[in-house]
Design a protein around this motif. Sequence first.
Motif, short mmCIF file in Angstrom:
data_model
loop_
_atom_site.label_atom_id
_atom_site.label_comp_id
_atom_site.label_asym_id
_atom_site.label_seq_id
_atom_site.Cartn_x
_atom_site.Cartn_y
_atom_site.Cartn_z
N CYS A 24 -6.34 -0.59 -0.33
CA CYS A 24 -5.67 -1.34 0.73
C CYS A 24 -6.72 -1.76 1.74
CB CYS A 24 -4.62 -0.45 1.38
SG CYS A 24 -3.94 -1.10 2.92
N CYS A 73 0.85 -1.20 0.00
CA CYS A 73 0.00 0.00 0.00
C CYS A 73 0.89 1.25 0.00
CB CYS A 73 -0.89 -0.03 1.24
SG CYS A 73 -1.72 1.53 1.58
N CYS A 129 -5.63 -0.24 5.68
CA CYS A 129 -5.85 1.14 6.16
C CYS A 129 -7.02 1.82 5.47
CB CYS A 129 -4.58 1.97 5.99
SG CYS A 129 -4.24 2.45 4.28
N CYS A 179 0.28 2.90 3.78
CA CYS A 179 0.68 2.27 5.05
C CYS A 179 1.67 1.12 4.86
CB CYS A 179 -0.56 1.75 5.80
SG CYS A 179 -1.22 0.20 5.16
#
Length: 278
Positions: free
Chosen positions: A250, A214, A253, A217
């Motif tokens: 993602c 991602c 997150c 994150c």
Amino acid sequence: MLPALAAFGTMHGKEAAFGPPLAALGVALILPEGLDTDRFGTFTGEVPRAGDMTAAARAKAEAARRVIGLDVALASEGAYGPHPTIPFIPAGIEIALWRDGARGQEIVERLVDEQPCFDHAEAADMAALAPFLARIGFPQTGLIVAPASARQRPLAKGLREAGALAEAVGRAARESGDGRAFVQTDMRAHMNPRRMETLRRLARRLADRLAHPCPACAAPGWGMLRTEAGLPCGWCGRPTRLVAREIHGCTACGHSKAMPRRDGLAEAEPGACEACNP
Ligand SMILES: [Zn+2]
Ligand SMILES: [Zn+2]
């Protein structure tokens, strides 16, 4: 960010498909000993599957994770039946579910096989069965035999030898009210080379996705989450039902990004427009 070890809730030799592409990412799959995944549902219907495919895969992954005591587990699930949109042809749907129990993150990859080795026949004897056997690739593909009058009660599974098949067909025909045996392809991965090949494709797709972190994150598994309809009509500009964009994101997150269609198509044919072609 990928773990060195992941539990794999599987039976039936699926590690042959999933092991190599995950090993290439540095992830070794650990198979729990004695985990009976058939209790989560079987293709032949003796044990009905609880919930949808994703729920079934999640249950297998969680069971494997607990038995082995790891944070992360993988499981896969397949469903074979009539094609959802094309009449009279079979199709298979395969999903792979990667679950990080510590973070509560799941990554799901899906694949449709439009030419699965999924078929059945009814026959009174082996001679009548010959065209079917040639079509499905016996003995590389294993078979399941039941009386035609009791399809849900197989007498034998995993048959890959002509003598054993003939014996089972004879027994099933005798037990069936109409003197016929019901013979179907065994869909367990180690009995169905076509399915194993499909699982290899799915495993490569999952590994590709896990290899993409991602951008927000750095969790593994950045990729397509869903598509959005509304591709504009090339004549009138109104939104159609065709896919307009892919939403990549993602699942750790929640960060996401809209991406154009990967085929580059920016406008729909007027034939697909309800205003221009009602
Ligand atoms: Zn993220
Ligand atoms: Zn239009």
